[in-house]
Design an enzyme around this catalytic site. Structure first.
Site, mmCIF file in Angstrom:
data_model
loop_
_atom_site.group_PDB
_atom_site.id
_atom_site.type_symbol
_atom_site.label_atom_id
_atom_site.label_comp_id
_atom_site.label_asym_id
_atom_site.label_seq_id
_atom_site.Cartn_x
_atom_site.Cartn_y
_atom_site.Cartn_z
ATOM 1 N N TYR A 25 0.666 -1.299 0.116
ATOM 2 C CA TYR A 25 -0.030 -0.019 0.062
ATOM 3 C C TYR A 25 0.788 1.238 0.000
ATOM 4 O O TYR A 25 0.227 2.374 0.037
ATOM 5 C CB TYR A 25 -0.915 0.117 1.013
ATOM 6 C CG TYR A 25 -1.626 -1.526 1.467
ATOM 7 C CD1 TYR A 25 -2.394 -1.981 0.581
ATOM 8 C CD2 TYR A 25 -1.526 -1.901 2.531
ATOM 9 C CE1 TYR A 25 -3.128 -3.009 0.645
ATOM 10 C CE2 TYR A 25 -2.068 -3.188 2.830
ATOM 11 C CZ TYR A 25 -3.091 -3.932 1.903
ATOM 12 O OH TYR A 25 -3.360 -5.105 2.141
ATOM 13 N N ASP A 27 3.788 2.295 -2.084
ATOM 14 C CA ASP A 27 4.143 2.841 -3.200
ATOM 15 C C ASP A 27 2.554 3.461 -4.076
ATOM 16 O O ASP A 27 2.744 4.410 -4.428
ATOM 17 C CB ASP A 27 4.716 1.956 -4.243
ATOM 18 C CG ASP A 27 5.992 1.190 -3.473
ATOM 19 O OD1 ASP A 27 5.488 -0.127 -2.729
ATOM 20 O OD2 ASP A 27 6.867 1.777 -3.453
ATOM 21 N N TYR A 215 4.881 -3.655 10.413
ATOM 22 C CA TYR A 215 5.325 -4.880 9.909
ATOM 23 C C TYR A 215 5.474 -5.923 11.199
ATOM 24 O O TYR A 215 5.168 -5.542 12.277
ATOM 25 C CB TYR A 215 6.812 -4.644 9.198
ATOM 26 C CG TYR A 215 6.898 -3.627 8.139
ATOM 27 C CD1 TYR A 215 6.081 -4.043 6.831
ATOM 28 C CD2 TYR A 215 7.547 -2.429 8.368
ATOM 29 C CE1 TYR A 215 6.198 -3.167 5.834
ATOM 30 C CE2 TYR A 215 7.302 -1.648 7.220
ATOM 31 C CZ TYR A 215 7.012 -1.749 6.120
ATOM 32 O OH TYR A 215 6.782 -0.760 5.041
ATOM 33 N N GLY A 296 5.930 2.294 6.763
ATOM 34 C CA GLY A 296 6.147 2.702 4.936
ATOM 35 C C GLY A 296 6.083 4.453 4.980
ATOM 36 O O GLY A 296 6.662 4.836 6.004
ATOM 37 N N GLU A 297 5.706 4.904 3.925
ATOM 38 C CA GLU A 297 5.846 6.029 3.580
ATOM 39 C C GLU A 297 4.736 6.915 3.617
ATOM 40 O O GLU A 297 4.428 7.888 4.028
ATOM 41 C CB GLU A 297 6.782 6.306 2.199
ATOM 42 C CG GLU A 297 6.782 7.979 1.779
ATOM 43 C CD GLU A 297 7.817 8.059 0.654
ATOM 44 O OE1 GLU A 297 8.726 7.462 0.404
ATOM 45 O OE2 GLU A 297 7.376 9.037 -0.206
#
Length: 402
Positions: A25, A27, A215, A296-297
């Protein structure tokens, strides 16, 4: 069969964004937000090419993965397969997100347009070609942002680095995000209604609510074991996914057998299994929780715009390079905190990311997230960091100057 064509003389604000899904999810989350923002705020003609529509559907439930081409929120969404299943026409701007490799047919179309322009300058020039890199707070990013790279075929590609300073490409954030968040958080009723909509029950206004999107890490289990013994009720909201792999010893059944809305009670901790939601719903969830654990980002940035304390579980990389990226962000984020708050916040994030379950629980206990300093900092941070311009604004200006 692939179909390519040189762009006609009349130019448009036609941008192509290519996304190869790597982290489910993250990127696609960033590129989808960028595509929507460029469409909404600049009225550009955006085509988003994605190689994994099944993953994309998790954050855009209306998407039909069986279609090669479809439109949502004004954005054209095309399947990226080899060969391209949809006729390709060179755009004005081509973005390869996160160092993905463009299809050969796309590069050939760009090169063909470049060759025509060399023969006839009245013809459109080659597209502005950008490699949108991952976000980092590391200092070297400023020196690399915007650098050109000449390709063997004569085309030029620029490296575009998002970042936290005015010398970088900025941070992705729609212009109305902070205002919408403020309105949402000004009325406690919105939080109650959202929880009800998500099937989350038995959450009182005074309970502590933590969203968890991480994670695998033993640190999460350490936190949950601490929360079980808390003197007040804590609710952990967790979607079915990788976070739960760390909590198998306290689940009543296997992960596939869990269902959205299910509650698992251990002492003063209640685990709630979250249904999947779209990006707007996820934003509202982050706005509504007291603390957010994100990965994530894309989620990392949305947690910052939520103006709530958060833990960032950064994507693990070889040789622990991700810990350098984490340290660079913490240096930036903690700059205006008191020494004690800075020390505790850094230690908590590092312990969580290095799977030190005991240290994570210990640091959580030290850091009182409801202290006025942490809350005030979380509220001020989005304002100060977006003071200059957001990523889309800087990106548009960069293209104009290219």
């Amino acid at each position: 069969m692939t179909h390519c064509a040189v762009k006609p003389l009349q130019t448009t604000n036609h941008w192509d964004i290519f996304c190869c899904v790597v982290d489910n999810y993250g990127d696609i989350g960033v590129t989808w937000r960028l595509a929507k923002q460029l469409t909404d705020e600049y009225q550009f003609n955006i085509t988003l090419w994605v190689d994994d529509l099944e993953s994309f559907r998790h954050i855009l439930p209306q998407l039909d993965p069986s279609l090669n081409s479809q439109q949502h929120n004004g954005v054209q969404i095309n399947l990226w397969a080899e060969p391209l299943p949809v006729r390709y026409r060179a755009a004005d701007v081509v973005i390869e997100a996160f160092a993905c490799d463009l299809p050969n047919s796309v590069v050939e179309a760009m090169h063909a347009q470049h060759q025509v322009h060399k023969q006839d300058e009245s013809a459109p020039a080659a597209p502005v070609w950008l490699n949108l890199e991952y976000l980092s707070a590391e200092s070297w990013v400023e020196g690399c942002h915007g650098l050109p790279s000449m390709q063997n075929n004569g085309l030029k590609k620029h490296f575009y680095f998002p970042g936290f300073t005015s010398q970088t490409g900025g941070l992705i954030c729609e212009k109305d995000t902070l205002d919408r968040r403020t309105v949402w958080q000004s009325n406690r009723k919105n939080r109650r209604e959202l929880f009800s909509k998500l099937g989350l029950s038995n959450i009182d206004d005074n309970d502590t609510v933590v969203s968890v999107f991480s994670y695998e890490t033993a640190s999460l289990l350490g936190l949950c074991q601490l929360w079980m013994q808390s003197n007040k009720r804590i609710h952990a909201l967790i979607p079915k996914g990788r976070s739960l792999n760390s909590l198998k010893t306290i689940l009543p059944c296997s992960i596939p057998e869990l269902s959205a809305g299910q509650q698992i009670v251990h002492g003063n901790l209640t685990l709630h299994i979250l249904p999947m939601t779209d990006q707007q719903g996820y934003d509202q969830l982050l706005w509504s929780c007291d603390v957010n654990i994100v990965r994530g980002e894309d989620s990392f940035l949305r947690a910052q715009w939520a103006a709530k304390p958060f833990i960032w579980h950064i994507y693990p990389q070889d040789e622990d390079y991700h810990l350098e990226k984490l340290a660079a962000f913490l240096q930036c984020y903690c700059d205006n905190l008191s020494p004690q708050a800075s020390k505790s916040y850094r230690a908590l994030n590092i312990a969580f990311n290095t799977e030190q379950a005991g240290a994570t629980a210990e640091e959580w206990g030290k850091l009182d997230f409801i202290k006025p300093e942490m809350s005030l900092h979380a509220q001020q941070w989005p304002i100060s960091i977006l003071n200059d311009a957001d990523l889309a604004s800087r990106l548009v200006q960069f293209v104009k100057n290219s």
